[in-house]
Design a protein around this motif. Structure first.
Motif, PDB file in Angstrom:
ATOM      1  N   PRO A 225    -101.180  66.624-104.186  1.00 24.25           N
ATOM      2  CA  PRO A 225     -99.884  66.128-103.716  1.00 24.25           C
ATOM      3  C   PRO A 225     -98.995  65.688-104.885  1.00 24.25           C
ATOM      4  O   PRO A 225     -99.481  65.167-105.891  1.00 24.25           O
TER       5      PRO A 225
ATOM      6  N   TRP B  32     -87.365  64.239 -99.786  1.00 27.63           N
ATOM      7  CA  TRP B  32     -88.176  65.375 -99.351  1.00 27.63           C
ATOM      8  C   TRP B  32     -89.538  64.898 -98.858  1.00 27.63           C
ATOM      9  O   TRP B  32     -90.012  65.325 -97.806  1.00 27.63           O
ATOM     10  N   GLN B  33     -90.148  63.968 -99.599  1.00 32.99           N
ATOM     11  CA  GLN B  33     -91.448  63.441 -99.188  1.00 32.99           C
ATOM     12  C   GLN B  33     -91.336  62.608 -97.917  1.00 32.99           C
ATOM     13  O   GLN B  33     -92.231  62.633 -97.081  1.00 32.99           O
TER      14      GLN B  33
ATOM     15  N   ASN C 126     -89.530  63.147 -95.485  1.00 32.46           N
ATOM     16  CA  ASN C 126     -89.316  64.045 -94.352  1.00 32.46           C
ATOM     17  C   ASN C 126     -90.554  64.884 -94.047  1.00 32.46           C
ATOM     18  O   ASN C 126     -90.454  66.021 -93.584  1.00 32.46           O
ATOM     19  N   GLY C 127     -91.735  64.317 -94.296  1.00 33.48           N
ATOM     20  CA  GLY C 127     -92.969  64.974 -93.880  1.00 33.48           C
ATOM     21  C   GLY C 127     -93.645  65.851 -94.914  1.00 33.48           C
ATOM     22  O   GLY C 127     -94.517  66.642 -94.580  1.00 33.48           O
ATOM     23  N   HIS C 128     -93.258  65.729 -96.174  1.00 32.30           N
ATOM     24  CA  HIS C 128     -93.860  66.573 -97.208  1.00 32.30           C
ATOM     25  C   HIS C 128     -94.694  65.758 -98.195  1.00 32.30           C
ATOM     26  O   HIS C 128     -94.800  66.103 -99.372  1.00 32.30           O
ATOM     27  N   GLN C 129     -95.329  64.687 -97.721  1.00 30.06           N
ATOM     28  CA  GLN C 129     -96.089  63.800 -98.606  1.00 30.06           C
ATOM     29  C   GLN C 129     -97.256  64.504 -99.297  1.00 30.06           C
ATOM     30  O   GLN C 129     -97.624  64.154-100.403  1.00 30.06           O
ATOM     31  N   LYS C 130     -97.849  65.474 -98.642  1.00 27.01           N
ATOM     32  CA  LYS C 130     -99.040  66.112 -99.192  1.00 27.01           C
ATOM     33  C   LYS C 130     -98.739  67.439 -99.877  1.00 27.01           C
ATOM     34  O   LYS C 130     -99.645  68.135-100.321  1.00 27.01           O
ATOM     35  N   GLU C 131     -97.477  67.781 -99.989  1.00 27.86           N
ATOM     36  CA  GLU C 131     -97.094  69.049-100.620  1.00 27.86           C
ATOM     37  C   GLU C 131     -97.212  68.949-102.139  1.00 27.86           C
ATOM     38  O   GLU C 131     -96.938  67.904-102.721  1.00 27.86           O
TER      39      GLU C 131
ATOM     40  N   ALA D  50     -94.233  73.278-104.541  1.00 26.07           N
ATOM     41  CA  ALA D  50     -93.465  73.445-103.296  1.00 26.07           C
ATOM     42  C   ALA D  50     -92.126  72.725-103.413  1.00 26.07           C
ATOM     43  O   ALA D  50     -91.093  73.239-102.977  1.00 26.07           O
ATOM     44  N   PHE D  51     -92.141  71.523-104.023  1.00 27.68           N
ATOM     45  CA  PHE D  51     -90.874  70.817-104.211  1.00 27.68           C
ATOM     46  C   PHE D  51     -89.984  71.553-105.203  1.00 27.68           C
ATOM     47  O   PHE D  51     -88.766  71.631-105.003  1.00 27.68           O
TER      48      PHE D  51
ATOM     49  N   TYR E 289     -88.148  74.110-103.434  1.00 29.04           N
ATOM     50  CA  TYR E 289     -87.108  73.483-102.616  1.00 29.04           C
ATOM     51  C   TYR E 289     -85.914  73.074-103.484  1.00 29.04           C
ATOM     52  O   TYR E 289     -84.771  73.392-103.174  1.00 29.04           O
TER      53      TYR E 289
END
Length: 116
Positions: A48, A65-66, A68-73, A77-78, A81
């Protein structure tokens, strides 16, 4: 088989020895290990993403970004984005970062290394 010329030698024993060495060298197959020639590509991390506390447009966007549900990405991936955002969207984050820096007493402008 390729013909190799032998240099002149002093004795017949030296000539025979040299001829044998030439035959051995010419008969030995040369193999190249292709595994050593392959350049290993660095695989993107699957851990992450961790955002630093430094106030930058990119970091503020990463916090949003995190949240909004992207804590484990992962960071890759960021990065995809962030690179896909329009200049106008990036400018919004740059303005937010500048405002936060001014309110915290730090004077200056935001120079985000990752702006494109």
């Amino acid at each position: 088989m390729t013909q190799l010329s032998l240099p002149e030698v002093q004795s017949s024993a030296d000539a025979a020895s040299l001829a044998t060495k030439v035959e051995l060298v010419a008969a030995t197959p040369i193999t190249i290990d292709s595994k050593n020639d392959i350049i290993k590509k660095r695989q993107p991390s699957t851990k992450p993403m961790r955002v630093s506390a430094k106030i930058t447009a990119r970091n503020l966007c990463a916090f949003d970004w995190q949240s909004n549900g992207h804590q484990k990405e992962p960071a890759s991936a960021f990065a995809t984005y962030w690179n896909g955002l329009s200049k106008a969207d990036k400018e919004v984050y740059k303005c937010k970062a500048t405002a936060q820096l001014k309110s915290s007493g730090i004077v200056g402008t935001v120079h985000d290394v990752h702006d494109e």
